[in-house]
Write an enzyme that holds these catalytic residues in place. Structure first.
Site, short mmCIF file in Angstrom:
data_model
loop_
_atom_site.label_atom_id
_atom_site.label_comp_id
_atom_site.label_asym_id
_atom_site.label_seq_id
_atom_site.Cartn_x
_atom_site.Cartn_y
_atom_site.Cartn_z
N ASN A 220 0.76 -1.33 0.00
CA ASN A 220 0.13 -0.10 -0.09
C ASN A 220 1.04 1.27 -0.03
O ASN A 220 2.02 1.11 -0.07
CB ASN A 220 -0.75 -0.10 1.12
CG ASN A 220 -0.20 -0.06 2.70
OD1 ASN A 220 0.65 0.69 2.91
ND2 ASN A 220 -0.53 -1.15 3.27
N ASP A 292 -4.15 -5.90 5.38
CA ASP A 292 -5.19 -6.83 6.03
C ASP A 292 -5.30 -8.09 5.67
O ASP A 292 -5.48 -8.88 6.24
CB ASP A 292 -6.89 -6.32 5.76
CG ASP A 292 -6.93 -4.87 6.52
OD1 ASP A 292 -6.45 -4.83 7.59
OD2 ASP A 292 -7.44 -3.76 5.76
N PRO A 325 -2.64 -11.44 10.80
CA PRO A 325 -2.88 -11.15 12.02
C PRO A 325 -2.91 -9.89 12.45
O PRO A 325 -2.35 -8.97 11.73
CB PRO A 325 -1.58 -11.85 12.74
CG PRO A 325 -0.60 -11.75 11.71
CD PRO A 325 -1.36 -11.95 10.34
N ASP A 326 -3.73 -9.61 13.45
CA ASP A 326 -3.84 -7.94 13.98
C ASP A 326 -2.85 -7.83 15.01
O ASP A 326 -2.83 -8.01 16.14
CB ASP A 326 -5.04 -7.74 14.38
CG ASP A 326 -5.51 -6.12 14.87
OD1 ASP A 326 -4.64 -5.57 15.22
OD2 ASP A 326 -6.48 -5.48 14.38
N ILE A 327 -1.76 -6.89 14.60
CA ILE A 327 -0.57 -6.82 15.41
C ILE A 327 -0.98 -6.07 16.62
O ILE A 327 -0.50 -6.48 17.94
CB ILE A 327 0.70 -6.19 14.64
CG1 ILE A 327 1.19 -7.20 13.57
CG2 ILE A 327 2.00 -5.94 15.50
CD1 ILE A 327 1.96 -6.54 12.54
N LYS A 357 -12.75 1.20 16.66
CA LYS A 357 -11.49 0.48 16.86
C LYS A 357 -10.76 0.57 18.31
O LYS A 357 -10.21 -0.28 18.51
CB LYS A 357 -10.36 1.18 15.97
CG LYS A 357 -10.40 0.73 14.78
CD LYS A 357 -9.54 1.46 13.42
CE LYS A 357 -10.03 0.82 12.20
NZ LYS A 357 -9.47 1.64 11.01
N LYS A 361 -9.96 -3.26 19.50
CA LYS A 361 -8.60 -3.56 19.59
C LYS A 361 -8.26 -3.43 21.06
O LYS A 361 -7.24 -3.63 21.44
CB LYS A 361 -7.86 -2.65 18.65
CG LYS A 361 -8.15 -2.66 17.30
CD LYS A 361 -7.13 -2.78 16.43
CE LYS A 361 -7.43 -2.76 14.86
NZ LYS A 361 -6.50 -2.81 13.81
N1 CTP Z 1 -3.18 -2.73 12.77
C1 CTP Z 1 -2.39 -3.81 13.16
N2 CTP Z 1 -2.31 -4.97 12.50
C2 CTP Z 1 -3.23 -5.24 11.59
C3 CTP Z 1 -3.98 -4.16 11.00
C4 CTP Z 1 -3.98 -2.91 11.70
O1 CTP Z 1 -1.36 -3.54 14.11
N3 CTP Z 1 -3.33 -6.56 10.93
C5 CTP Z 1 -3.03 -1.62 13.50
C6 CTP Z 1 -2.53 -0.41 12.46
O2 CTP Z 1 -1.27 -0.14 12.92
C7 CTP Z 1 -3.34 0.67 13.45
C8 CTP Z 1 -4.68 0.15 13.85
O3 CTP Z 1 -4.26 -1.06 13.82
O4 CTP Z 1 -2.61 1.38 14.37
C9 CTP Z 1 -5.93 0.27 12.76
O5 CTP Z 1 -5.34 0.06 11.53
P1 CTP Z 1 -6.50 0.27 10.35
O6 CTP Z 1 -5.88 -0.45 8.87
O7 CTP Z 1 -6.91 1.47 10.16
O8 CTP Z 1 -7.73 -0.55 10.86
P2 CTP Z 1 -8.10 -2.20 10.62
O9 CTP Z 1 -8.15 -2.79 11.90
O10 CTP Z 1 -7.31 -2.74 9.46
O11 CTP Z 1 -9.61 -1.85 10.08
P3 CTP Z 1 -9.97 -1.40 8.70
O12 CTP Z 1 -8.95 -1.60 7.63
O13 CTP Z 1 -11.45 -2.27 8.55
O14 CTP Z 1 -10.42 0.05 8.77
#
Ligand code: CTP
Length: 423
Positions: A220, A292, A325-327, A357, A361
């Site tokens: 991205n 994502d 994974p969501d870090i 969020k 989170k």
């Molecule tokens: N983040 C993360 N790991 C992921 C996705 C997001 O750590 N796999 C963290 C990003 O670094 C940021 C926050 O979560 O601090 C929100 O990221 P964002 O992309 O805006 O949100 P998403 O959870 O991906 O939700 P969406 O794309 O549906 O807005």
């Protein structure tokens, strides 16, 4: 965008001792002046063998002091006048001999005399003394030099690191003076408030790159600039900073330890390895634009087009994706998490998405911004959203450069930490 003047209103003394690195001090002086400082230059006799006082006078706009017995100061006390309202003294380059003189408390040239005479803590507010060593690698490594360095440090001076690489003498090793930009950053940090002293800060930054074969992948437009600016601001604020960054071409800030990663899975693994060092009073800031999804399979060889006889491509591959994974959520879910700060890059309904969020989170603070308006740009404005309220930063909502914004954000985070004295 207006130019940032990080040293505006500062009165600084730049002292040069003898060494080939003196040629870099002209550039350093130019950077200090450009950052808004009033700089008074002092040169030893040795320094004047390498560059002229005229060069430094022209660049600083002030006469250069070279002599204890300078008849231009009516009372013959240049060491007092130079140090009494200085905000800091910087010796660059500091030769082995100059450091030895400081370690011994000598006062037989203007440089050592003014360092000895500077307010250092008994009476007036101490004037910070920064030392940028520059010498041959054998001289730097010599026990006598290291002993002297330890002595001047315990006497209250801040000795900056040295660079490593090819030296003017043709030898390779440690002892080169830091580059002017790095010294400038150290100087700015030395003059900054330290609300994060004693804390660790871990930051993710940049995009991730999710490979589909050895030459292609999905990524991205995140530039990583905000995360790198935050790393610098946290270091300036006194924290020990680690930065886990995806593929970006942004130089690592001075004083910051960096881990290079590519994919979201690598970023998670690196973060989990680093985060064990963090306690509840430390900070995790997730600025990375983590992809994502990633391709479900990774081809071991480049995916080739299979051509029909008429040369029309016949195999348009269909991408099957799986979720990454969501870090941030993983760190926030640890049994004893650090203070977690998330970013939300949205294209609409900033507050609504940020609040969602925050809850999803389980983090205490979300920094929301409009993604398309900020990606790759040098300025930004954000909305700080916590459980109680939403607060624009800068307060008037006008975009400002990312380092200024990062400094304000770091101050806000510091204020919210358990045990903070800046509340
Ligand atoms: N983040 C993360 N790991 C992921 C996705 C997001 O750590 N796999 C963290 C990003 O670094 C940021 C926050 O979560 O601090 C929100 O990221 P964002 O992309 O805006 O949100 P998403 O959870 O991906 O939700 P969406 O794309 O549906 O807005």
């Amino acid at each position: 965008m207006t130019e940032r003047l990080d040293l505006a209103g500062r009165r600084l003394v730049l002292a040069l001792s003898g060494g080939i690195a003196c040629y870099k001090s002209a550039e350093l002086l130019r950077l200090m002046v450009k950052a808004g400082a009033e700089v008074h230059v002092v040169m030893t006799a040795g320094a004047q063998r390498f560059i002229t006082a005229e060069t430094m006078q022209a660049l600083s706009g002030h006469p250069v002091a070279t002599d204890i017995w300078d008849a231009r100061t009516a009372d013959l006390m240049p060491h007092i006048h130079l140090t009494r309202d200085a905000d800091a003294i910087l010796i660059a380059p500091a030769s082995a001999d100059a450091i030895a003189a400081l370690a011994q408390g000598r006062a037989d040239d203007l440089l050592s005399l003014l360092c000895l005479a500077r307010p250092w803590g008994v009476g007036a507010q101490p004037v910070p003394l920064l030392i940028a060593p520059a010498m041959n690698r054998e001289m730097w490594a010599h026990p006598a030099t290291q002993r002297n360095v330890a002595q001047v440090q315990s006497d209250g001076a801040q000795v900056l690191g040295v660079g490593s690489g090819l030296q003017a003498c043709g030898e390779v090793g440690e002892g080169r003076m830091l580059e002017p930009e790095a010294i400038l950053d150290e100087l700015i940090a030395a003059l900054s408030p330290k609300p994060l002293r004693g804390r660790r800060v871990l930051i993710t930054a940049g995009p991730t790159f999710e490979a589909m074969d050895p030459v292609r992948g999905i990524t991205n437009l995140s530039s990583g600039k905000m995360g790198f600016a935050l790393a610098r601001a946290a270091w300036e604020a006194g924290a020990e900073v680690r930065l886990v960054a995806g593929p970006v071409h942004v130089p690592t800030p001075q004083g910051v330890g960096r881990v290079h990663v590519q994919s979201a899975e690598q970023m998670l693994a690196a973060v989990m390895q680093e985060v064990v060092q963090l306690g509840p009073g430390d900070v995790f800031i997730a600025t990375a634009a983590v992809a994502d999804w990633r391709p479900a399979t990774l081809a071991t060889q480049k995916i080739k087009k299979e051509r029909r006889g008429d040369d029309t491509p016949s195999n348009v591959p269909s991408l099957v994706m799986v979720e990454n994974p969501d870090i941030l959520a993983s760190v926030a879910a640890l049994p004893v998490p650090p203070y977690c700060v998330g970013f939300a890059a949205e294209s609409e309904k900033l507050l609504e998405h940020a609040r969602a969020k925050l809850v999803r989170k389980k983090v205490p603070l979300i920094v929301a911004n409009l993604g398309p308006a900020t990606f790759g740009r040098d300025d930004n404005a954000v909305l700080l959203v916590d459980a109680e309220r939403a607060q624009p930063l800068p307060a008037d909502g006008t975009p400002t450069d990312k380092l200024t914004l990062a400094r304000a954000l770091v101050a806000e985070v510091a204020r919210r930490l358990p045990g903070s004295r800046s509340q």
